[in-house]
Design a protein around this motif. Structure first.
Motif, short mmCIF file in Angstrom:
data_model
loop_
_atom_site.label_atom_id
_atom_site.label_comp_id
_atom_site.label_asym_id
_atom_site.label_seq_id
_atom_site.Cartn_x
_atom_site.Cartn_y
_atom_site.Cartn_z
N GLY A 333 0.83 -1.20 0.00
CA GLY A 333 0.00 0.00 0.00
C GLY A 333 0.86 1.25 0.00
N ARG A 334 0.21 2.38 0.20
CA ARG A 334 0.91 3.66 0.21
C ARG A 334 0.48 4.44 1.44
NH1 ARG A 334 3.38 4.98 -4.48
NH2 ARG A 334 3.44 7.18 -3.89
N SER A 338 0.92 10.20 0.66
CA SER A 338 1.24 10.14 -0.78
C SER A 338 0.23 9.27 -1.53
CB SER A 338 2.65 9.59 -0.98
OG SER A 338 2.78 8.30 -0.40
N ALA A 339 -0.98 9.16 -1.00
CA ALA A 339 -2.00 8.30 -1.62
C ALA A 339 -3.18 9.11 -2.12
CB ALA A 339 -2.47 7.25 -0.61
N ALA A 340 -2.92 10.33 -2.61
CA ALA A 340 -4.03 11.19 -3.06
C ALA A 340 -4.77 10.56 -4.24
CB ALA A 340 -3.49 12.57 -3.44
N VAL A 381 -0.02 5.98 8.54
CA VAL A 381 -1.26 5.25 8.22
C VAL A 381 -1.20 4.85 6.74
CG1 VAL A 381 -3.77 5.30 8.20
CG2 VAL A 381 -2.52 6.58 9.94
N ILE A 382 -1.34 3.57 6.47
CA ILE A 382 -1.20 3.03 5.12
C ILE A 382 -2.59 2.72 4.55
CG2 ILE A 382 -0.33 1.09 3.76
CD1 ILE A 382 1.87 2.87 4.70
N LEU A 383 -2.81 3.16 3.32
CA LEU A 383 -3.97 2.72 2.55
C LEU A 383 -3.53 1.51 1.73
CD1 LEU A 383 -6.89 3.14 1.56
CD2 LEU A 383 -5.96 4.62 -0.23
N THR A 384 -4.00 0.34 2.11
CA THR A 384 -3.53 -0.89 1.48
C THR A 384 -4.10 -1.01 0.06
OG1 THR A 384 -5.37 -2.21 2.33
CG2 THR A 384 -3.43 -1.98 3.74
N ASP A 385 -3.53 -1.93 -0.70
CA ASP A 385 -3.97 -2.13 -2.08
C ASP A 385 -5.39 -2.66 -2.17
OD1 ASP A 385 -1.54 -1.22 -2.91
OD2 ASP A 385 -0.69 -3.20 -3.34
N ASP A 386 -5.86 -3.33 -1.12
CA ASP A 386 -7.23 -3.83 -1.13
C ASP A 386 -8.20 -2.88 -0.44
OD1 ASP A 386 -6.30 -4.18 1.39
OD2 ASP A 386 -6.74 -6.32 1.53
N GLY A 387 -7.79 -1.62 -0.21
CA GLY A 387 -8.69 -0.60 0.30
C GLY A 387 -8.88 -0.59 1.80
N ASP A 388 -7.98 -1.21 2.56
CA ASP A 388 -8.07 -1.19 4.02
C ASP A 388 -7.03 -0.23 4.58
OD1 ASP A 388 -8.93 -1.78 6.53
OD2 ASP A 388 -8.53 -3.94 6.42
N LEU A 389 -7.00 -0.09 5.90
CA LEU A 389 -6.06 0.79 6.57
C LEU A 389 -5.14 -0.02 7.48
CD1 LEU A 389 -8.40 3.76 7.61
CD2 LEU A 389 -6.74 3.73 5.74
#
Length: 645
Positions: A333-334, A338-340, A381-389
């Motif tokens: 994730g990002r 930096s996950a805008a 705080v990471i926004l994972t590739d599957d849309g979780d935190l």
């Protein structure tokens, strides 16, 4: 040769007697100097006095011996007076020993170089005018806050982290300083792999090729203390390796020593330093930073937060981790910072759900489990590739005991119900009650604050609300515990993180709703029954003995034999203080008696003659004065030592 031996013997005797008679630990160096000088002067003075008294080779031995003893006593008394005065002016503890000077010379040179660098940074940013005994009056200016942030950034990692810690103490610093110090960051260039690889080699239980299938020597991220490298275990599991920089611990330790010395100087010389209690702040910061440098603590923090939260937390590998290395699960994730683009691709409902999930998870950490991530800025705080935190970086984790959690829950519950009385009671449970507190005025201030932010339309959001609440409690004289300040800082930082996920999020409204739910769950019927059972189990041993004790008391009342024993001096420290005061008083009274007796005998010219020209009574008077001077010096030296303790 005999003269040298005699001189050394006299000096050693004077040193021994002076230290023993004073009864306090006086430095050997100053005692040696005083004794040596007194030995040089004493021989000449003794010859002159004996010549004046008419002592010759034909004079009887006993009278001469008595005169010599009195002269020696006068010399020792003079030594004691000089040592006592020196102890009052320049205490022994303030003068470094010769051993410490020799062994500490290299570190002193390094500190001097660092002092020059720090002073130049302060001078360049215009801050030297604020650290003297008469600082400039615009200390609260935003310009000074900006200059302080720049100076801390230039000073390096330790001072940056100290500024970050200060940014959490809105109860101590003005709002302008909190805003500026919250902007501090310590990102730096990564170190070459050849410099950091020895840290990994030393930490792993076996060679790295027997642990990792792949290990990327180019770091994924780098900070001032550590850098992150991607890797793959032999079984194909993707992991990340957090490596502490080789020089980080030594640099931090050296800077912490300088930071504490600066704190001591500021607390002594500046009013604002005493007000902030900068020495206590520096000590607390040093403890937390040493803990942060021990990655085994961070591994424990990760596991504690994972157990207390339904948010994703990387799984550590304790068998591959050490004080300077952490091997943990890699989460794809990002960071939110930096996950805008990824956030923009989500629907409004998905973003609102993510914000609610993050806030609910943090509130559950704080209020239910008492273990919470204390640094939830967007980079952690990471926004994972599957849309979780998921959460990262567990070097800063807060902990709250059960009474504090209960009081915080009641505070949220009272805010949700707009109950200023209950909110005030919760604040009094959270913090020590200051003297002279006006409860009604505090209730009115809390009530106005709740009305102001209760509708959700007040400017500034949750960060402003928490800052205003801290301003209220500080204005009324409360001292905010560090762990409670950490909660407010966490929620204030979380507000900015939530705004990135969902700009329309209402942290205050969600917190009030979740607070009400938590209060219901923690104060509901089942929770109350469980708490009552716990309290009853705790009280059972006392309750089982209560009938027997009541029976004994009633029997003694009936017989008239009931008595109450009180031990007002049961504490050893109280007995020690009274004994010390009594000893000082006795010595003072005895010294005064000997002083008056000696003066009386000195004025008696009549009486038996000790020498043809010397009466006996003045000699005895001088001996009494000698003892009186010793007692006086002992009392004064004891007073100086007690004051320093």
């Amino acid at each position: 040769m005999s003269v040298i031996i005699g001189t050394l013997t006299n000096v050693a005797l004077l040193m021994y007697l002076s230290r023993r008679l004073l009864g306090v630990p006086v430095g050997w160096g100053r005692t040696l100097v005083v004794a040596a000088l007194q030995n040089m002067v004493g021989w000449y003075a003794a010859e002159q006095v004996l010549g004046t008294l008419g002592v010759t080779a034909d004079t009887p031995t006993l009278p001469v011996l008595l005169v010599v003893v009195v002269l020696g006593g006068c010399i020792i008394a003079f030594d004691l007076i000089v040592l006592t005065v020196l102890e009052a002016i320049i205490p022994t503890w303030s003068v470094p020993t010769l051993t410490s000077v020799v062994t500490g010379f290299p570190s002193a040179v390094r500190r001097l170089r660092r002092y020059v660098v720090i002073w130049w940074i302060l001078l360049k940013n215009g801050l030297t005018a604020y650290i003297g005994p008469a600082p400039k009056r615009d200390l609260d200016s935003p310009r000074v806050a900006r200059s302080l942030r720049k100076a801390l950034t230039e000073a390096g990692v330790t001072f940056v982290k100290f500024g970050q810690m200060l940014s959490t103490r809105a109860d101590l610093l003005p709002a302008s300083y909190v805003r500026e110090l919250s902007k501090l960051h310590s990102d730096v260039e990564a170190e070459p792999w050849k410099d950091v690889s020895p840290v990994l080699t030393e930490a792993l239980p076996r060679p790295s090729d027997e642990v990792f299938k792949e290990l990327d020597e180019t770091p994924m991220a780098a900070a001032s203390v550590a850098q992150i490298h991607g890797a793959t275990l032999l079984d194909g599991t993707p992991v990340v390796v957090k490596l502490q920089r080789p020089q980080a611990r030594r640099q931090v330790t050296a800077d912490l020593d300088i930071l504490r010395r600066l704190a001591v100087r500021l607390e002594k010389r500046t009013r604002w330093g005493r007000h902030l209690g900068v020495v206590a702040l520096a000590d607390g910061f040093a403890d937390s930073l040493h803990e942060e440098l021990d990655y085994t603590v961070e591994v424990g923090n990760m596991r504690s937060v994972a157990a207390a939260s339904d948010l994703l937390v990387p799984t550590p590998y304790p068998e591959l981790s050490s004080e300077r290395v952490i091997v943990m699960q890699r989460i794809a994730g990002r960071p939110l910072s930096s996950a805008a683009e990824q956030l923009a691709a989500l629907s409004d409902e998905q973003r609102a759900e993510l914000a609610d999930r993050l806030l609910s998870g943090v509130l559950r950490q704080i209020f239910v489990h008492g273990v919470f991530h204390a640094d939830l800025h967007p980079g952690n705080v990471i926004l994972t590739d599957d849309g979780d935190l998921a959460l990262l970086d567990f070097g800063s984790v807060g902990r709250l005991d059960r009474p504090t959690r209960s009081a915080l829950t009641m505070l949220l519950y009272a805010v949700e119900r707009q109950d200023s009385i209950a909110a005030t009671d919760a604040l009094l449970d959270l913090m020590d009650r200051p003297s002279g507190l006006d409860d009604r005025e505090l209730e009115r201030e809390v009530g106005k604050l709740m009305l102001r932010f209760g509708d959700g339309f007040a400017p500034g959001g949750a960060g402003t609300m928490f800052a205003e609440l801290l301003n209220v409690v500080v204005r009324f004289g409360f001292r905010v515990p560090p762990q409670l300040a950490g909660v407010f800082r966490t929620l204030g930082t979380l507000d900015g993180t939530l705004q990135l996920i969902d700009p329309d999020v209402d942290l205050i409204g969600i917190a009030r709703d979740r607070g009400s739910e938590l209060a219901q769950s923690l104060l509901g019927r089942d929770a109350i029954r469980e708490q009552a059972e716990h309290q009853l189990a705790t009280l059972m041993p006392m309750l089982s003995r209560l009938p027997r004790r009541l029976s004994r008391i009633t029997e003694q009342l009936e017989d008239g034999t009931l008595s109450v024993n009180i031990r007002p001096l049961g504490d050893a420290s109280d007995r020690s203080w009274i004994a010390r005061v009594g000893s000082q008083l006795n010595l003072s009274l005895l010294g005064c008696a000997l002083l008056f007796g000696g003066l009386f005998l000195l004025t008696r010219a009549a009486g038996p003659m000790l020498l043809p020209t010397v009466p006996l009574w003045p000699i005895l008077g001088a001996a009494l004065l000698f003892v009186a001077f010793i007692l006086a010096a002992r009392v004064l030296a004891g007073v100086f030592i007690a004051d320093r303790e």
